[in-house]
Design a protein around this motif. Sequence first.
Motif, PDB file in Angstrom:
ATOM      1  N   ARG A  38       9.154  -5.307 123.837  1.00 51.89           N
ATOM      2  CA  ARG A  38       9.155  -6.678 123.322  1.00 51.89           C
ATOM      3  C   ARG A  38       7.952  -6.776 122.389  1.00 51.89           C
ATOM      4  O   ARG A  38       6.806  -6.643 122.825  1.00 51.89           O
ATOM      5  CB  ARG A  38       9.037  -7.674 124.472  1.00 51.89           C
ATOM      6  N   LEU A  39       8.224  -6.973 121.118  1.00 52.80           N
ATOM      7  CA  LEU A  39       7.167  -7.068 120.103  1.00 52.80           C
ATOM      8  C   LEU A  39       6.909  -8.534 119.814  1.00 52.80           C
ATOM      9  O   LEU A  39       7.835  -9.305 119.576  1.00 52.80           O
ATOM     10  CB  LEU A  39       7.611  -6.353 118.821  1.00 52.80           C
ATOM     11  N   ARG A  40       5.639  -8.923 119.835  1.00 52.85           N
ATOM     12  CA  ARG A  40       5.248 -10.297 119.504  1.00 52.85           C
ATOM     13  C   ARG A  40       4.345 -10.256 118.277  1.00 52.85           C
ATOM     14  O   ARG A  40       3.383  -9.491 118.227  1.00 52.85           O
ATOM     15  CB  ARG A  40       4.498 -10.945 120.669  1.00 52.85           C
ATOM     16  N   PHE A  41       4.694 -11.090 117.299  1.00 46.11           N
ATOM     17  CA  PHE A  41       3.928 -11.161 116.054  1.00 46.11           C
ATOM     18  C   PHE A  41       3.687 -12.629 115.739  1.00 46.11           C
ATOM     19  O   PHE A  41       4.635 -13.391 115.536  1.00 46.11           O
ATOM     20  CB  PHE A  41       4.705 -10.482 114.919  1.00 46.11           C
ATOM     21  N   ASP A  42       2.411 -13.026 115.711  1.00 43.01           N
ATOM     22  CA  ASP A  42       2.053 -14.422 115.465  1.00 43.01           C
ATOM     23  C   ASP A  42       2.100 -14.679 113.959  1.00 43.01           C
ATOM     24  O   ASP A  42       1.184 -14.344 113.218  1.00 43.01           O
ATOM     25  CB  ASP A  42       0.664 -14.724 116.020  1.00 43.01           C
ATOM     26  N   VAL A  43       3.194 -15.287 113.517  1.00 44.78           N
ATOM     27  CA  VAL A  43       3.421 -15.503 112.088  1.00 44.78           C
ATOM     28  C   VAL A  43       2.393 -16.483 111.525  1.00 44.78           C
ATOM     29  O   VAL A  43       1.811 -16.233 110.468  1.00 44.78           O
ATOM     30  CB  VAL A  43       4.857 -16.032 111.835  1.00 44.78           C
ATOM     31  N   ARG A  44       2.168 -17.584 112.228  1.00 45.58           N
ATOM     32  CA  ARG A  44       1.281 -18.629 111.702  1.00 45.58           C
ATOM     33  C   ARG A  44      -0.153 -18.165 111.541  1.00 45.58           C
ATOM     34  O   ARG A  44      -0.849 -18.595 110.629  1.00 45.58           O
ATOM     35  CB  ARG A  44       1.316 -19.855 112.608  1.00 45.58           C
ATOM     36  N   ARG A  45      -0.632 -17.303 112.426  1.00 47.80           N
ATOM     37  CA  ARG A  45      -2.044 -16.884 112.384  1.00 47.80           C
ATOM     38  C   ARG A  45      -2.256 -15.529 111.712  1.00 47.80           C
ATOM     39  O   ARG A  45      -3.376 -15.022 111.718  1.00 47.80           O
ATOM     40  CB  ARG A  45      -2.594 -16.822 113.805  1.00 47.80           C
ATOM     41  N   SER A  46      -1.224 -14.965 111.151  1.00 49.28           N
ATOM     42  CA  SER A  46      -1.338 -13.643 110.539  1.00 49.28           C
ATOM     43  C   SER A  46      -2.153 -13.704 109.244  1.00 49.28           C
ATOM     44  O   SER A  46      -1.787 -14.417 108.317  1.00 49.28           O
ATOM     45  CB  SER A  46       0.041 -13.081 110.234  1.00 49.28           C
ATOM     46  N   PRO A  47      -3.249 -12.918 109.164  1.00 48.22           N
ATOM     47  CA  PRO A  47      -4.017 -12.891 107.926  1.00 48.22           C
ATOM     48  C   PRO A  47      -3.364 -12.009 106.847  1.00 48.22           C
ATOM     49  O   PRO A  47      -3.746 -12.076 105.680  1.00 48.22           O
ATOM     50  CB  PRO A  47      -5.361 -12.306 108.358  1.00 48.22           C
ATOM     51  N   SER A  48      -2.380 -11.207 107.226  1.00 46.72           N
ATOM     52  CA  SER A  48      -1.766 -10.260 106.293  1.00 46.72           C
ATOM     53  C   SER A  48      -0.714 -10.895 105.386  1.00 46.72           C
ATOM     54  O   SER A  48      -0.390 -10.338 104.348  1.00 46.72           O
ATOM     55  CB  SER A  48      -1.094  -9.122 107.065  1.00 46.72           C
ATOM     56  N   LEU A  49      -0.159 -12.023 105.799  1.00 43.91           N
ATOM     57  CA  LEU A  49       0.933 -12.624 105.035  1.00 43.91           C
ATOM     58  C   LEU A  49       0.447 -13.818 104.223  1.00 43.91           C
ATOM     59  O   LEU A  49      -0.292 -14.657 104.727  1.00 43.91           O
ATOM     60  CB  LEU A  49       2.039 -13.101 105.985  1.00 43.91           C
ATOM     61  N   PRO A  50       0.886 -13.922 102.973  1.00 44.35           N
ATOM     62  CA  PRO A  50       0.573 -15.106 102.168  1.00 44.35           C
ATOM     63  C   PRO A  50       1.268 -16.343 102.756  1.00 44.35           C
ATOM     64  O   PRO A  50       2.311 -16.219 103.399  1.00 44.35           O
ATOM     65  CB  PRO A  50       1.147 -14.782 100.782  1.00 44.35           C
ATOM     66  N   PRO A  51       0.713 -17.529 102.535  1.00 43.91           N
ATOM     67  CA  PRO A  51       1.288 -18.747 103.115  1.00 43.91           C
ATOM     68  C   PRO A  51       2.765 -18.975 102.759  1.00 43.91           C
ATOM     69  O   PRO A  51       3.547 -19.411 103.605  1.00 43.91           O
ATOM     70  CB  PRO A  51       0.425 -19.868 102.535  1.00 43.91           C
ATOM     71  N   ALA A  52       3.162 -18.666 101.531  1.00 44.80           N
ATOM     72  CA  ALA A  52       4.561 -18.877 101.131  1.00 44.80           C
ATOM     73  C   ALA A  52       5.498 -17.976 101.935  1.00 44.80           C
ATOM     74  O   ALA A  52       6.581 -18.398 102.357  1.00 44.80           O
ATOM     75  CB  ALA A  52       4.729 -18.618  99.636  1.00 44.80           C
ATOM     76  N   VAL A  53       5.078 -16.738 102.167  1.00 36.92           N
ATOM     77  CA  VAL A  53       5.897 -15.797 102.940  1.00 36.92           C
ATOM     78  C   VAL A  53       5.966 -16.252 104.399  1.00 36.92           C
ATOM     79  O   VAL A  53       7.017 -16.183 105.035  1.00 36.92           O
ATOM     80  CB  VAL A  53       5.341 -14.361 102.830  1.00 36.92           C
ATOM     81  N   LYS A  54       4.853 -16.751 104.926  1.00 36.21           N
ATOM     82  CA  LYS A  54       4.846 -17.267 106.302  1.00 36.21           C
ATOM     83  C   LYS A  54       5.862 -18.393 106.452  1.00 36.21           C
ATOM     84  O   LYS A  54       6.635 -18.413 107.407  1.00 36.21           O
ATOM     85  CB  LYS A  54       3.455 -17.801 106.667  1.00 36.21           C
ATOM     86  N   ASP A  55       5.858 -19.327 105.500  1.00 35.68           N
ATOM     87  CA  ASP A  55       6.788 -20.458 105.564  1.00 35.68           C
ATOM     88  C   ASP A  55       8.238 -19.986 105.535  1.00 35.68           C
ATOM     89  O   ASP A  55       9.073 -20.445 106.318  1.00 35.68           O
ATOM     90  CB  ASP A  55       6.545 -21.426 104.398  1.00 35.68           C
ATOM     91  N   ARG A  56       8.546 -19.051 104.629  1.00 35.90           N
ATOM     92  CA  ARG A  56       9.920 -18.550 104.528  1.00 35.90           C
ATOM     93  C   ARG A  56      10.313 -17.793 105.798  1.00 35.90           C
ATOM     94  O   ARG A  56      11.435 -17.921 106.290  1.00 35.90           O
ATOM     95  CB  ARG A  56      10.090 -17.673 103.294  1.00 35.90           C
ATOM     96  N   LEU A  57       9.376 -17.014 106.344  1.00 37.75           N
ATOM     97  CA  LEU A  57       9.655 -16.245 107.566  1.00 37.75           C
ATOM     98  C   LEU A  57       9.892 -17.192 108.741  1.00 37.75           C
ATOM     99  O   LEU A  57      10.793 -16.974 109.551  1.00 37.75           O
ATOM    100  CB  LEU A  57       8.499 -15.290 107.868  1.00 37.75           C
ATOM    101  N   LEU A  58       9.112 -18.256 108.818  1.00 36.29           N
ATOM    102  CA  LEU A  58       9.300 -19.232 109.898  1.00 36.29           C
ATOM    103  C   LEU A  58      10.668 -19.907 109.788  1.00 36.29           C
ATOM    104  O   LEU A  58      11.306 -20.203 110.793  1.00 36.29           O
ATOM    105  CB  LEU A  58       8.188 -20.280 109.868  1.00 36.29           C
ATOM    106  N   ARG A  59      11.144 -20.137 108.556  1.00 36.22           N
ATOM    107  CA  ARG A  59      12.462 -20.746 108.375  1.00 36.22           C
ATOM    108  C   ARG A  59      13.588 -19.750 108.642  1.00 36.22           C
ATOM    109  O   ARG A  59      14.615 -20.097 109.218  1.00 36.22           O
ATOM    110  CB  ARG A  59      12.601 -21.301 106.949  1.00 36.22           C
ATOM    111  N   LEU A  60      13.392 -18.489 108.228  1.00 34.78           N
ATOM    112  CA  LEU A  60      14.429 -17.466 108.401  1.00 34.78           C
ATOM    113  C   LEU A  60      14.648 -17.101 109.868  1.00 34.78           C
ATOM    114  O   LEU A  60      15.774 -16.945 110.311  1.00 34.78           O
ATOM    115  CB  LEU A  60      14.034 -16.183 107.656  1.00 34.78           C
ATOM    116  N   ALA A  61      13.562 -16.901 110.593  1.00 34.10           N
ATOM    117  CA  ALA A  61      13.642 -16.370 111.951  1.00 34.10           C
ATOM    118  C   ALA A  61      13.472 -17.464 113.002  1.00 34.10           C
ATOM    119  O   ALA A  61      12.914 -17.221 114.059  1.00 34.10           O
ATOM    120  CB  ALA A  61      12.586 -15.287 112.125  1.00 34.10           C
ATOM    121  N   VAL A  62      13.967 -18.642 112.709  1.00 33.43           N
ATOM    122  CA  VAL A  62      13.736 -19.785 113.590  1.00 33.43           C
ATOM    123  C   VAL A  62      14.275 -19.552 115.005  1.00 33.43           C
ATOM    124  O   VAL A  62      13.690 -20.025 115.971  1.00 33.43           O
ATOM    125  CB  VAL A  62      14.300 -21.082 112.962  1.00 33.43           C
TER     126      VAL A  62
END
Length: 139
Positions: A38-62
């Motif tokens: 079970r892999l857990r990845f904190d999208v909101r707190r990730s320093p590696s992803l730009p904010p726009a990518v975080k928003d799209r990822l949060l919408r895609l993988a809801v």
Amino acid sequence: MKPPAPLPQLSPGELRFEFFRSSGPGGQNVNKVATAVRLRFDVRRSPSLPPAVKDRLLRLAVTRLTEDGVLVIEARRFRTQERNREDAVARLMGWIAKALPAPRHRRATKPTAASRQRRLDTKKRRSTTKRQRSPANEE
């Protein structure tokens, strides 16, 4: 067409792995060894992803997100822990790759004259068909 953007490098500290026993075939191995991942990845707190990518990822993988914005991926396809771990990371990178490109904005266009004419012709043909089905008005 632009070449695809390179995938961001995630630091190993951003990925949290949890191992558990997998269900399904495998004999004694399944009952003894925790091969599923079970892999857990904190999208909101990730320093590696730009904010726009975080928003799209949060919408895609809801459907795969917790309330805290943690993306959870389970991998149990393979019989070894290592292959399941690689599978989980590959699936995470697939989600990120989907979220990388910004969606293209649709430019509104008007229907062509030919398409409008085709639509009207179809409507006339349908109207004629339906009119012919009804009994003749006899007065």
